[in-house]
Design a protein around this motif. Structure first.
Motif, PDB file in Angstrom:
ATOM      1  N   ARG A  49       0.398  -1.604   0.069  1.00 15.19           N
ATOM      2  CA  ARG A  49      -0.480   0.178   0.059  1.00 15.19           C
ATOM      3  C   ARG A  49       1.009   1.498  -0.049  1.00 15.19           C
ATOM      4  NH1 ARG A  49      -5.384  -0.101   1.402  1.00 15.19           N
ATOM      5  NH2 ARG A  49      -6.283   1.727   1.178  1.00 15.19           N
ATOM      6  N   MET A  50       2.026   1.463   0.375  1.00 21.41           N
ATOM      7  CA  MET A  50       3.120   2.230   0.922  1.00 21.41           C
ATOM      8  C   MET A  50       3.497   2.530  -0.219  1.00 21.41           C
ATOM      9  SD  MET A  50       2.899   4.001   3.232  1.00 21.41           S
ATOM     10  CE  MET A  50       4.403   5.372   3.842  1.00 21.41           C
ATOM     11  N   GLN A  51       4.248   1.687  -0.995  1.00 22.15           N
ATOM     12  CA  GLN A  51       3.916   1.960  -2.792  1.00 22.15           C
ATOM     13  C   GLN A  51       3.879   2.477  -3.677  1.00 22.15           C
ATOM     14  OE1 GLN A  51       6.331  -1.925  -4.131  1.00 22.15           O
ATOM     15  NE2 GLN A  51       8.077  -1.755  -2.688  1.00 22.15           N
ATOM     16  N   GLY A  52       1.781   1.727  -3.346  1.00 21.33           N
ATOM     17  CA  GLY A  52       0.832   2.432  -3.739  1.00 21.33           C
ATOM     18  C   GLY A  52       0.530   3.338  -4.004  1.00 21.33           C
ATOM     19  N   MET A  53       0.686   3.767  -2.483  1.00 28.23           N
ATOM     20  CA  MET A  53       0.952   5.438  -2.496  1.00 28.23           C
ATOM     21  C   MET A  53       1.526   6.868  -3.446  1.00 28.23           C
ATOM     22  SD  MET A  53      -2.315   5.677  -0.991  1.00 28.23           S
ATOM     23  CE  MET A  53      -2.995   7.416  -0.718  1.00 28.23           C
ATOM     24  N   VAL A  54       2.432   5.965  -3.021  1.00 28.50           N
ATOM     25  CA  VAL A  54       3.689   6.829  -4.177  1.00 28.50           C
ATOM     26  C   VAL A  54       2.955   6.967  -5.044  1.00 28.50           C
ATOM     27  CG1 VAL A  54       5.595   6.569  -4.522  1.00 28.50           C
ATOM     28  CG2 VAL A  54       4.789   6.267  -2.451  1.00 28.50           C
ATOM     29  N   TYR A  55       3.231   6.231  -6.486  1.00 28.77           N
ATOM     30  CA  TYR A  55       2.949   5.479  -7.713  1.00 28.77           C
ATOM     31  C   TYR A  55       1.875   6.382  -8.364  1.00 28.77           C
ATOM     32  CZ  TYR A  55       6.975   2.753  -9.246  1.00 28.77           C
ATOM     33  OH  TYR A  55       8.240   2.498  -9.286  1.00 28.77           O
ATOM     34  N   VAL A  56       0.332   6.019  -6.660  1.00 31.15           N
ATOM     35  CA  VAL A  56      -1.002   7.262  -7.323  1.00 31.15           C
ATOM     36  C   VAL A  56      -0.620   8.618  -7.587  1.00 31.15           C
ATOM     37  CG1 VAL A  56      -2.978   7.694  -6.442  1.00 31.15           C
ATOM     38  CG2 VAL A  56      -2.052   5.283  -5.892  1.00 31.15           C
ATOM     39  N   LYS A  57       0.753   8.620  -6.337  1.00 37.10           N
ATOM     40  CA  LYS A  57       0.799  10.764  -6.452  1.00 37.10           C
ATOM     41  C   LYS A  57       1.243  10.678  -8.020  1.00 37.10           C
ATOM     42  CE  LYS A  57      -0.159  12.187  -2.663  1.00 37.10           C
ATOM     43  NZ  LYS A  57      -1.042  12.841  -2.318  1.00 37.10           N
ATOM     44  N   ALA A  58       2.341   9.503  -8.559  1.00 35.17           N
ATOM     45  CA  ALA A  58       2.857  10.023  -9.604  1.00 35.17           C
ATOM     46  C   ALA A  58       2.317   9.714 -10.810  1.00 35.17           C
ATOM     47  CB  ALA A  58       3.850   8.860  -9.247  1.00 35.17           C
ATOM     48  N   PHE A  59       1.262   9.004 -10.839  1.00 38.62           N
ATOM     49  CA  PHE A  59       0.375   8.529 -12.084  1.00 38.62           C
ATOM     50  C   PHE A  59      -0.309   9.924 -12.500  1.00 38.62           C
ATOM     51  CE2 PHE A  59       0.534   4.655 -14.100  1.00 38.62           C
ATOM     52  CZ  PHE A  59       1.388   3.442 -13.889  1.00 38.62           C
ATOM     53  N   ASN A  60      -1.019  10.447 -11.214  1.00 36.70           N
ATOM     54  CA  ASN A  60      -2.109  11.394 -11.363  1.00 36.70           C
ATOM     55  C   ASN A  60      -1.156  12.372 -11.742  1.00 36.70           C
ATOM     56  OD1 ASN A  60      -3.879  10.323  -9.836  1.00 36.70           O
ATOM     57  ND2 ASN A  60      -3.490  11.327  -7.832  1.00 36.70           N
ATOM     58  N   MET A  61      -0.270  12.983 -12.115  1.00 39.68           N
ATOM     59  CA  MET A  61       0.666  13.948 -12.534  1.00 39.68           C
ATOM     60  C   MET A  61       0.957  13.248 -14.209  1.00 39.68           C
ATOM     61  SD  MET A  61       3.210  14.671  -9.628  1.00 39.68           S
ATOM     62  CE  MET A  61       5.156  15.414 -11.168  1.00 39.68           C
ATOM     63  N   LEU A  62       1.220  12.213 -14.175  1.00 43.13           N
ATOM     64  CA  LEU A  62       1.202  11.955 -15.490  1.00 43.13           C
ATOM     65  C   LEU A  62      -0.173  12.164 -16.100  1.00 43.13           C
ATOM     66  CD1 LEU A  62       3.345   8.793 -15.805  1.00 43.13           C
ATOM     67  CD2 LEU A  62       4.196  10.593 -16.308  1.00 43.13           C
TER      68      LEU A  62
END
Lengths: 284, 236
Positions: free
Chosen positions: B156-169
């Motif tokens: 989940r922790m890694q997921g939250m980081v990637y969610v932020k990155a993907f929101n920007m993408l």
């Protein structure tokens, strides 16, 4: 039922194979056990057999048919009891069971209430799994594995996390499944579990099978056919089992004082394992 | 079909029983309120916003997809983290059936949400055909986003980081609206660029066929690719 020849499997990124040429077979209606320390390759071997891991080398036949040729119907014939509890915590035990039951043809399923009762979870079946103890979750694992009445069962450390009473019940259920003709492949590092339920066991160390035989033979071959007798006065002596009842030395000895205890010198499976492999079952 | 629906409805049960996911269900309501009652008075008051009308709609449509992007991503990560994913690996359900059933309802819900948004908004006039194409195209963000993140993360922790990155993408192609014309399609390497451009053209009553077609091909190719990676990793 299951034939495995020269099974080799290497995880991507690893320097060497986890399984290094395993050969074994399991007859229909047999309970076969892999006994070995953590990291020996027990679970990996099972994962290859239930088709989670691909890219293995060697020959794996299930009912005479190559494993790779089996389609999704293979999963109707197998049941898997995982090593650790894996359920949707927000769903109730019953909802968890019903969800996975939906993937199997309806004719084969067992009655849910009976399954929960079988593992003493009837009072918890409508409660969310997040309220279950680890032992309860493991029992739910067990009934999920058998709910569609599969022919072949894989149990990975089936008594892990269970108290002695429930561990004994689960072992008895596994024996009952065997008596109904199910073919069962168990991995465990518990000598007691392997000894109690397996028709044959293989010792697996560092991805290799070191020895395969029945627990009875192993204990007999590697043990001593003798007894030690200890008297209340502290004296102790060893006598061969052969003709023990007419052995004059034995008879004279036990007349000297009250007998405190008599031990057979049959090896335990764990002792056999240590002697054969040079490793303890607790080794990582 | 019964087993696919069972799995799809279980997802909704899981969402409603998890307060952190349930709260995301109000996201479209907030978005609708802003687009219907917030944007028109703003434009009336500030004239300089008028050339950027389509941008409000672009943001509205893409944010509409974010609800199920986040929810589905988290449901799948939880499943991986709790090892429930392994159980799906040993049931008689093909891996592609699994993917299809997990995204069928979220995809259709997102299509419906976008259709409602495009029909009720009063910022621009958009034809029914364009609204349909845009809604079906934009909703493809949901499976691509959730499957891509779940192919990369373990918890989940890694997921939250990637969610932020993907929101920007997802939002990067908005920059195409602020660069000289000849550089606009440089942002075409991002799949959402084609959704944004299609919406922009639709607000000007121009044909969106080519942009939508490129978008569909791009998204479906990505979906095929990330599904394959996801299937290789999720059940082990």
């Amino acid at each position: 039922m299951i034939q495995v020849e020269n099974l080799v499997f290497q995880y991507p990124g690893n320097d060497e194979p986890t399984l290094k040429g395993l050969d074994f077979s399991i007859a229909k209606g047999d309970i076969f056990g892999f006994l070995g320390p953590s990291g020996a390759g027990k679970s990996t071997a099972q994962k290859v057999l239930y088709k989670i891991l691909e890219g293995y080398k060697g020959q794996v036949n299930i009912d005479g048919k190559n494993l790779s040729e089996w389609n999704n119907s293979y999963f109707e014939r197998i049941g898997v009891g995982f090593e650790l509890p894996n359920h949707y915590l927000k769903l109730t035990g019953k909802e968890n069971l019903e969800l996975f039951a939906a993937f199997y043809p309806s004719g084969e399923k067992q009655n849910n209430a009976q399954l929960f009762e079988m593992v003493d979870l009837q009072d918890a079946m409508d409660k969310p799994v997040e309220t279950y103890s680890k032992g309860m979750k493991m029992r739910l694992n067990f009934i999920r594995a058998i709910q569609h009445d599969p022919d072949i069962l894989f149990f990975d450390e089936p008594t892990t996390g269970l108290d002695p009473v429930n561990a004994r019940k689960i072992k008895q259920h596994i024996l009952d499944l065997k008596n109904r003709g199910k073919t069962i492949f168990v991995t465990t590092h518990s000598m007691e579990t392997a000894d109690g339920i397996c028709d044959r066991v293989s010792f697996i160390v560092d991805g290799k099978l070191v020895l395969t035989d029945t627990p009875r033979n192993l204990k007999s071959i590697y043990g001593k056919e003798a007894v030690t007798v200890e008297l209340k006065n502290g004296q102790s002596e060893e006598f061969p089992l052969k003709d023990l009842g007419v052995n004059p030395k034995f008879l004279d000895f036990i007349k000297q004082d009250e007998v405190k205890r008599i031990h057979t010198l049959e090896a335990t499976l764990e002792e056999v394992f240590i002697r054969v492999t040079g490793k303890s079952l607790g080794d990582e | 079909m019964k087993k696919l629906l069972k799995l799809a409805f279980t997802d909704f049960k899981l969402i409603f029983r998890d307060p952190s996911l349930r709260s995301f269900l109000v996201l479209p309501v907030i978005l609708f309120v802003l687009i219907i009652w917030g944007v028109p008075p703003l434009i009336e008051k500030y004239d300089f916003l008028f050339p950027y009308l389509s941008l409000f709609l672009v943001v509205g449509v893409i944010e509409n997809t974010q609800m199920f992007c986040f929810i589905n991503t988290m449901v799948l990560i939880d499943e991986k983290e709790s090892d429930v994913a392994k159980v799906y690996g040993v049931v008689p359900l093909s891996k592609m059936e699994y993917v299809f059933s997990r995204f069928l309802l979220p995809y259709l819900f997102t299509v419906v949400l976008n259709l409602i948004l495009l029909f009720v908004q009063t910022i621009c006039d958009i034809s029914t055909a364009s609204a349909l194409l845009i809604s079906f195209l934009a909703a493809l963000v949901v499976p691509v986003y959730a499957l891509a993140i779940n192919s990369l993360v373990q918890n989940r922790m890694q997921g939250m980081v990637y969610v932020k990155a993907f929101n920007m993408l997802v939002l990067i192609p908005l920059a195409a609206f602020f660069v000289p014309e000849k550089f606009v399609h440089w942002f075409g390497v991002f799949p959402t660029h084609w959704v944004f451009q299609a919406i922009d053209r639709a607000t000007q009553n121009l044909s969106i066929g080519v942009f939508a077609a490129i978008g569909f091909v791009f998204f479906l190719a990505l979906l095929w690719l990330v599904s394959r990676i996801f299937v290789r990793k999720h059940f082990v």
